[in-house]
Design a protein around this motif. Structure first.
Motif, PDB file in Angstrom:
ATOM      1  N   MET A  48      -3.760  12.815  -1.198  1.00 40.31           N
ATOM      2  CA  MET A  48      -2.925  11.637  -1.417  1.00 40.31           C
ATOM      3  C   MET A  48      -2.876  10.704  -0.214  1.00 40.31           C
ATOM      4  N   THR A  49      -3.430  11.150   0.928  1.00 44.67           N
ATOM      5  CA  THR A  49      -3.447  10.314   2.124  1.00 44.67           C
ATOM      6  C   THR A  49      -4.726  10.583   2.897  1.00 44.67           C
ATOM      7  N   SER A  50      -5.149   9.605   3.658  1.00 44.57           N
ATOM      8  CA  SER A  50      -6.302   9.779   4.544  1.00 44.57           C
ATOM      9  C   SER A  50      -5.753  10.145   5.919  1.00 44.57           C
ATOM     10  N   PRO A  51      -5.897  11.412   6.321  1.00 43.30           N
ATOM     11  CA  PRO A  51      -5.305  11.840   7.587  1.00 43.30           C
ATOM     12  C   PRO A  51      -6.002  11.228   8.792  1.00 43.30           C
ATOM     13  N   THR A  52      -5.255  11.075   9.871  1.00 44.81           N
ATOM     14  CA  THR A  52      -5.805  10.536  11.114  1.00 44.81           C
ATOM     15  C   THR A  52      -6.592  11.618  11.845  1.00 44.81           C
ATOM     16  N   ALA A  53      -7.406  11.198  12.803  1.00 44.01           N
ATOM     17  CA  ALA A  53      -8.165  12.142  13.626  1.00 44.01           C
ATOM     18  C   ALA A  53      -7.203  13.078  14.356  1.00 44.01           C
ATOM     19  N   ALA A  54      -6.117  12.547  14.875  1.00 45.56           N
ATOM     20  CA  ALA A  54      -5.163  13.363  15.628  1.00 45.56           C
ATOM     21  C   ALA A  54      -4.597  14.491  14.755  1.00 45.56           C
TER      22      ALA A  54
END
Length: 187
Positions: A48-54
């Protein structure tokens, strides 16, 4: 999100769920080990979301793997050749960091990753993300300032940096941005 971003987010989420399931971890246990909230982990696992690299680095470290390994396991189907058109590409929605996994799937401990970091963008990674790997960075084009613990390295095209012991690191692309190759060796 566009269809490609939805597909990649869904694939990464499914891989995180599979890694958690094979370890018999609850969402709460992964949250505790990674420092990422249960609600965010659930949202990521469901695509449901595109997670960040962090966030992905913290999740990968909780599993004892690199960001590259996590994404490679999510995207690669195997085989000796990974054609350019089939190389997984992932974009960090916060920084514009674009990561292309070049290495075919397999048991080889070497991974090659090509990265584009837009001018002015910064990506910070904790020491935990380097615990299981040795790494070299080769700058293809542009200008990159790489902070490794307390040391700052300014890289110009053709420069190659071998990282030392794991420490908190930060990639900072100077004008006009940076394209670089990361070679990772596991173990």
């Amino acid at each position: 999100m566009d269809d490609i971003a939805n597909d990649i987010s869904s694939t990464i989420g499914k891989r995180i769920h599979a890694e958690r399931t094979v370890r018999d971890w609850s969402l709460a246990e992964l949250a505790e080990r990674s420092g990422v909230s249960k609600a965010m982990l659930s949202t990521i696992e469901r695509g449901m979301t595109s997670p960040t690299a962090a966030l992905l680095v913290r999740i990968a470290a909780a599993f004892g793997m690199t960001l590259s390994t996590l994404i490679a396991r999510a995207e690669l189907q195997g085989g000796g050749v990974l054609r350019a058109a089939d190389q997984p590409v992932w974009r960090d929605p916060d920084t514009g960091y674009v990561r292309r996994h070049l290495s075919p799937a397999g048991e080889m401990p070497l991974e090659l990753v090509k990265v584009h970091l837009p001018a002015g963008a910064r990506v910070s990674l904790p020491a935990a993300s380097y615990t299981f790997i040795k790494q070299q960075i080769w700058l293809i084009s542009g200008s990159l300032e790489f902070t490794e613990g307390d040391r700052v390295h300014r890289l110009e095209p053709g420069d190659c940096l071998a990282l030392g012991a794991p420490s908190d690191c930060m990639f900072h692309a100077l004008e006009p941005g940076a394209d670089y190759l990361v070679a990772l060796v596991r173990g």
